[in-house]
Enzyme design. Structure first.
Site, PDB file in Angstrom:
ATOM      1  N   GLU A 177       0.823  -1.224   0.000  1.00  0.00           N
ATOM      2  CA  GLU A 177       0.000   0.000   0.000  1.00  0.00           C
ATOM      3  C   GLU A 177       0.851   1.266   0.000  1.00  0.00           C
ATOM      4  OE1 GLU A 177      -2.651   0.529   3.364  1.00  0.00           O
ATOM      5  OE2 GLU A 177      -3.613   2.243   2.436  1.00  0.00           O
ATOM      6  N   LYS A 219      -2.490  -2.056  -3.089  1.00  0.00           N
ATOM      7  CA  LYS A 219      -3.552  -1.219  -2.499  1.00  0.00           C
ATOM      8  C   LYS A 219      -3.195   0.250  -2.699  1.00  0.00           C
ATOM      9  CE  LYS A 219      -6.013  -0.250   1.796  1.00  0.00           C
ATOM     10  NZ  LYS A 219      -6.682  -0.849   2.957  1.00  0.00           N
TER      11      LYS A 219
HETATM   12  P1  13P Z   1      -9.287   4.096   4.163  1.00  0.00           P
HETATM   13  O1  13P Z   1     -10.156   3.356   3.161  1.00  0.00           O
HETATM   14  O2  13P Z   1     -10.083   4.728   5.276  1.00  0.00           O
HETATM   15  O3  13P Z   1      -8.329   5.029   3.490  1.00  0.00           O
HETATM   16  O4  13P Z   1      -8.430   3.021   4.924  1.00  0.00           O
HETATM   17  C1  13P Z   1      -7.845   2.009   4.214  1.00  0.00           C
HETATM   18  C2  13P Z   1      -6.587   1.609   4.871  1.00  0.00           C
HETATM   19  O5  13P Z   1      -6.424   0.472   5.236  1.00  0.00           O
HETATM   20  C3  13P Z   1      -5.536   2.623   5.020  1.00  0.00           C
HETATM   21  O6  13P Z   1      -4.337   1.996   5.343  1.00  0.00           O
END
Ligand code: 13P
Length: 342
Positions: A177, A219
Site C-alpha cells: 500500500e 492497495k
Molecule cells: P481508508 O479506506 O479509510 O483510506 O483506509 C484504508 C486503509 O487500510 C488505510 O491503510
C-alpha cells in the site's frame, strides 16, 4: 508455503466481486474515530465495535477478507470465539496490519517513511500462528511544493519490498500500500504524476527484491483531485486517469488492485469504483479495501451502544453490497435509496 498457495489466497481475496474490509485502525486512529461518536477508546469498546462489524449477516457475500490490528487479532467475539476463527468459519480470510506507522523522514520536511521492519520475520510467524493469511503495510506519500521527493519514494518503496519479501517467505500474501494522500489543493494531474512516480518506484523495488507478483495485491489511491482543489474531477475522469496510470506502471501479473478510500465519502468511493469498472476488462481485478468508506455510517449508527448493533450492521452491509456491485460495474445511486427503504 508453496507459492501456488500464495497465488490462490491472492486470487481468493479478489474473487466473485468481493473486496476487503480494512478494520486495522491502530490504537491512535481508532481513538480519533471513537472521538467522533464521543466514545472512550477502551479495549472493551474496541472489541465490541469490531464484534459488531464482524458479526454482520451476509458479510461474506461481499467481503473476502478483513484486515485486523495486532490487538484485534488477539481478541474474541462475545461468545469467546477468536475473531480470526469467527471470520475464517464464515469464509472470510483474516489479515493483519504489520507496519508500525509513518514517521518523519530525516532531512525531508513534510515527508514520512514507514517503520516496522526490525523483528518483522518473527512477528509474521506469530501472526500466521494466530490465523492471519495476508498482511498490509502502508507507505504515506504527500503532494506539496517540491514533494514527493525521489528520496521519499525510494525509501518507502524499499521498505515496502522488504516487507513484501518477508511476507512471501512466511506464506502470507503482502498487500503493498503506497498511499498518495488526497490532502491539498492540487489538481488531478498532480495526483496522476505523483501516483505514477510512486508506483513506478514501488514495482522497480518489488522486482529487485524478487517479489512473486502473482502472490501479492496492490492497495493504491485512486487518481483523484486534492480534497481542497477548487474543481473536482468527475467520476469518469477519475476512472480514466486511474486506469491509465496503472497501465503505465502495474504489471499484468498482479492479480488484483484493491483501492483504499483515503477520505472519499462513502458514496463517492462506490461511484468512482463503479466508473473504474465500467471501462471494460483490465489485466487485474479492480476491487476495494476500504476502511472509512465501509465503516463510517456503521460507526455513527452504532454509536457505542449495544442497542444499536443491528443498525450499525445494516449500514456496513449496505456499503459492502454497494461496493461489491461497483466491482461488477453494477452500482447505481438508486441502490442507496432502495436499500435504506427496504
Ligand atoms: P481508508 O479506506 O479509510 O483510506 O483506509 C484504508 C486503509 O487500510 C488505510 O491503510
Amino acid at each position: 508455503m508453496a507459492s501456488n498457495e500464495l497465488h490462490e489466497t491472492a486470487r481468493a481475496l479478489v474473487a466473485d466481486n468481493k473486496g476487503i474490509l480494512a478494520a486495522d485502525e491502530s490504537s491512535g486512529t481508532i481513538k480519533k474515530r471513537f472521538d467522533s461518536i464521543e466514545l472512550e477508546s477502551t479495549e472493551e469498546n474496541r472489541r465490541a465495535y469490531r464484534d459488531m462489524l464482524f458479526s454482520t449477516a451476509d458479510l461474506e457475500e461481499y467481503v473476502s477478507g478483513v484486515i485486523l490490528y495486532d490487538e484485534t487479532l488477539r481478541q474474541a467475539s462475545a461468545d469467546g470465539t477468536p475473531f480470526a476463527k469467527l471470520l475464517g468459519d464464515r469464509g472470510i480470510i483474516p489479515g493483519i496490519k504489520v507496519d508500525l506507522g509513518a514517521k518523519e523522514l530525516s532531512s525531508a520536511p513534510g515527508e514520512t517513511v514507514t517503520e516496522g521492519l526490525d523483528g518483522l520475520r518473527e512477528r509474521l510467524q506469530e501472526y500466521k500462528s494466530l490465523g492471519a493469511r495476508f498482511a498490509k503495510w502502508r507507505a504515506v506519500i504527500s503532494i506539496g511544493e517540491g514533494i514527493p521527493s525521489a528520496y521519499c519514494l525510494e525509501v518507502n518503496a524499499h521498505a515496502l519490498a522488504r516487507y513484501a519479501a518477508l511476507c512471501q517467505e512466511q506464506g502470507l500474501v503482502p498487500i503493498v500500500e503506497p498511499e498518495v494522500l488526497m490532502d491539498g489543493g492540487h489538481d488531478i494531474g498532480a495526483c496522476y504524476s505523483a501516483t505514477r512516480r510512486t508506483l513506478h518506484k514501488t514495482f522497480n523495488e518489488l522486482y529487485h527484491q524478487r517479489i512473486d507478483l502473482e502472490g501479492m495485491l496492490l492497495k493504491p489511491n485512486m487518481v483523484i483531485s486534492g480534497k481542497d482543489a477548487p474543481t473536482q474531477a468527475s467520476a469518469q475522469e477519475v476512472a480514466e486517469q486511474t486506469v491509465r496510470c496503472f497501465h503505465e506502471t502495474v504489471p499484468g501479473a498482479v492479480p488484483g488492485i484493491v483501492f483504499l478510500s483515503g477520505g472519499q465519502s462513502d458514496e463517492q468511493a462506490s461511484e468512482n469504483l463503479n466508473a473504474i469498472n465500467s471501462l471494460g476488462q483490465q489485466p487485474w481485478v479492480l476491487s476495494f479495501s476500504y476502511g472509512r468508506a465501509l465503516q463510517a455510517p456503521a460507526l455513527q449508527a452504532w454509536g457505542g451502544s449495544a442497542d444499536n448493533v443491528e443498525a450499525g450492521q445494516s449500514f456496513l452491509a449496505l456499503r459492502a453490497r454497494c461496493n461489491s456491485a461497483a466491482v461488477a460495474g453494477r452500482y447505481s445511486a438508486d441502490m442507496e435509496e432502495l436499500a435504506r427503504s427496504s
